[in-house]
Enzyme design. Structure first.
Site, PDB file in Angstrom:
ATOM      1  N   LYS A  80     -13.924  -7.237 -88.455  1.00 58.81           N
ATOM      2  CA  LYS A  80     -14.071  -8.336 -89.401  1.00 58.81           C
ATOM      3  C   LYS A  80     -15.430  -9.010 -89.208  1.00 58.81           C
ATOM      4  O   LYS A  80     -15.849  -9.259 -88.067  1.00 58.81           O
ATOM      5  CB  LYS A  80     -12.945  -9.349 -89.185  1.00 58.81           C
ATOM      6  N   SER A 155      -7.655 -14.229 -94.240  1.00 62.22           N
ATOM      7  CA  SER A 155      -9.041 -13.960 -94.555  1.00 62.22           C
ATOM      8  C   SER A 155      -9.554 -12.615 -94.053  1.00 62.22           C
ATOM      9  O   SER A 155     -10.660 -12.202 -94.413  1.00 62.22           O
ATOM     10  CB  SER A 155      -9.924 -15.068 -93.962  1.00 62.22           C
ATOM     11  N   SER A 179      -4.524 -15.545 -90.927  1.00 61.55           N
ATOM     12  CA  SER A 179      -5.511 -14.620 -91.496  1.00 61.55           C
ATOM     13  C   SER A 179      -5.454 -13.192 -90.990  1.00 61.55           C
ATOM     14  O   SER A 179      -6.130 -12.321 -91.539  1.00 61.55           O
ATOM     15  CB  SER A 179      -6.925 -15.177 -91.281  1.00 61.55           C
TER      16      SER A 179
END
Length: 464
Positions: A80, A155, A179
């Site tokens: 990420k 996210s 997330s």
């Protein structure tokens, strides 16, 4: 081997170690799939394909010479893009940090490399892990491989989408209000928010110092346990890092749930935020299935989701303002609309608001601790709705906060989200399991039992 894109991290590592699979062969298969599917899914902000192929060749040479780096030797991983990878930009999917090149690996990335994993590149996220699916950023939002017209959760959106689509078998995400578990829920994979402090956050761009967690996303429960074994551990340079023992997370994977006490938090989805009927039915099916396998299912009550959300919001926005305040004053137009709107309220939080939220947080931690004295694991909703369409911002805004993940960022307890089934429109439904602090092995035990009966790990999106 056929369909190399669906091979699990565990299977790949074992096949590579046994010289039945070449790391180069695996990397070639994944890079070809990425080239074909990523233009539709927008999983990568930065694909580091040449470096990944060089690393695969090096891994193959090491195997040939009899050297094995560790339990993930030659296995690709996605990162990420709020997590540092040396030599690559950590942009947080934002114009603010578009030229921010990391000098060193984050601790969690270093652990993965030390175990032999190969970094494929940096993955899409919501801006600064808070913004939401946005079209006013330097890169487009990731899409859901089950239906690219829908969002993949966030996210850690690229992490979830890429794993579900077979672009890589495992990824790192972060979780401040859900997330890791949101994309796991939306994409039908396995995502774990570990116990607070179990995984070092050093080298990860912060959103909220006391709510942030780093966690693994995978297609299988076994891979998730393997990945956690590698990234967990005390880091004396992370002020939030815990000194508790770690490891052996797969030790109970095959034990089943007979005799286990599972507390069902029904009020989360029945009265606090009434869930879509298919979500509710899926949760009842999970509970009923575990009961047939020998678990003792009992109802449990906690503070309401509204209370948990309020505490999370005050703490998160206050701490996020401490991080973003200067940029929001000096460069507000460089943020996307959603991130700016979600960060600005922190400017108006008072010290009294923060102290009262911290006080109530301790009471909420105690409430979950009390529930876990009467139950070995808690079961509840993750998302209250299937993922909405990306071109329907009103529906996305309505459904995004309809979730039960936030409570366990507030309390710090480990929580795992995975598929509960598929909706009538072919989108994943989800369930969440919550455990005692540092009892991730028990979560994997329950998740593994459900996954085996439901066949969740054999379900793949109809893409490519």
């Amino acid at each position: 081997m056929s369909d190399l894109h669906w091979i699990t991290a565990t299977e790949a590592a074992q096949a590579i170690a046994a010289r039945k699979l070449s790391p180069v062969e695996l990397m070639n298969a994944l890079l070809e799939r990425i080239a074909r599917l990523d233009p539709k899914l927008n999983v990568f902000i930065r694909l580091d394909g040449d470096a990944a192929m060089d690393a695969a060749r090096a891994a193959e040479a090491e195997i040939t010479s009899g050297r094995l780096r560790g339990p993930l030797h030659g296995v690709p991983v996605g990162i990420k893009d709020i997590i540092d990878v040396a030599g690559l930009p950590t942009t947080c999917h934002s114009k603010i940090l578009i030229d921010n090149v990391a000098a060193t690996d984050a601790v969690c990335v270093s652990h993965l490399r030390g175990a032999g994993a190969i970094v494929l590149g940096k993955l899409s996220t919501h801006e600064f892990a808070i913004g939401g699916p946005s079209f006013d950023l330097p890169w487009p939002p990731a899409r859901n491989p089950w239906n690219p017209d829908h969002h993949p959760g966030g996210s850690s959106s690229g992490s979830g989408s890429g794993i579900a689509a077979g672009l890589f078998p495992m990824a790192l995400g972060s979780d401040t209000g859900g997330s890791v578990r949101n994309p796991a829920s939306a994409c039908g994979i396995v995502g774990l928010k570990p116990t607070y402090g179990l995984v070092s956050r050093r080298g990860v761009f912060p959103l909220s110092f006391t709510l942030d967690h780093v966690g693994p996303l995978t297609r299988t429960v076994a891979d998730n346990a393997l990945m956690l074994d590698i990234i967990a551990g005390h880091d004396p340079l992370d002020p939030g890092s815990a000194t508790a023992p770690w490891g052996r997370y797969a030790s109970g994977l095959d034990r089943g749930v007979r005799g286990m006490r599972i507390g069902f938090i029904r009020h989360f989805h029945e009265s606090d935020l009434p869930a879509d009927p298919e979500v509710a039915a899926g949760l009842e099916n999970v509970a009923g299935t575990l009961q047939k396998l020998g678990a003792d299912i009992r109802d449990v009550r906690l503070p309401t989701l509204g209370e948990f959300a309020a505490v999370n919001r005050v703490i998160l926005q206050s701490e996020a303002w401490a991080i973003h305040g200067r940029w929001l004053r000096e460069r507000p137009s460089d943020y996307g609309r959603l991130a700016r709107r979600r960060l600005l309220p922190g400017a108006f939080m008072s010290a009294g608001d923060y102290v009262q939220a911290a006080r109530r947080r301790l009471e909420m931690i105690a409430a979950v601790e009390d529930a876990l004295r009467e139950a070995d694991v808690l079961l509840c909703a993750s998302a209250m709705d299937p993922p909405s369409r990306l071109d329907d911002p009103v529906e996305t805004e309505r459904t995004y906060p309809r979730q039960a993940r936030t409570p366990f960022n507030v309390t710090g307890h480990p929580a795992l989200a995975m598929m509960a089934g598929l909706s009538s429109t072919g989108l994943p439904l989800s369930v969440q399991f919550v455990g005692r602090n540092f009892a991730e092995a028990t979560l994997f035990q329950v998740a593994g039992a459900w996954g085996r009966v439901a066949g969740t790990e054999e379900k793949h999106p109809p893409i490519g």
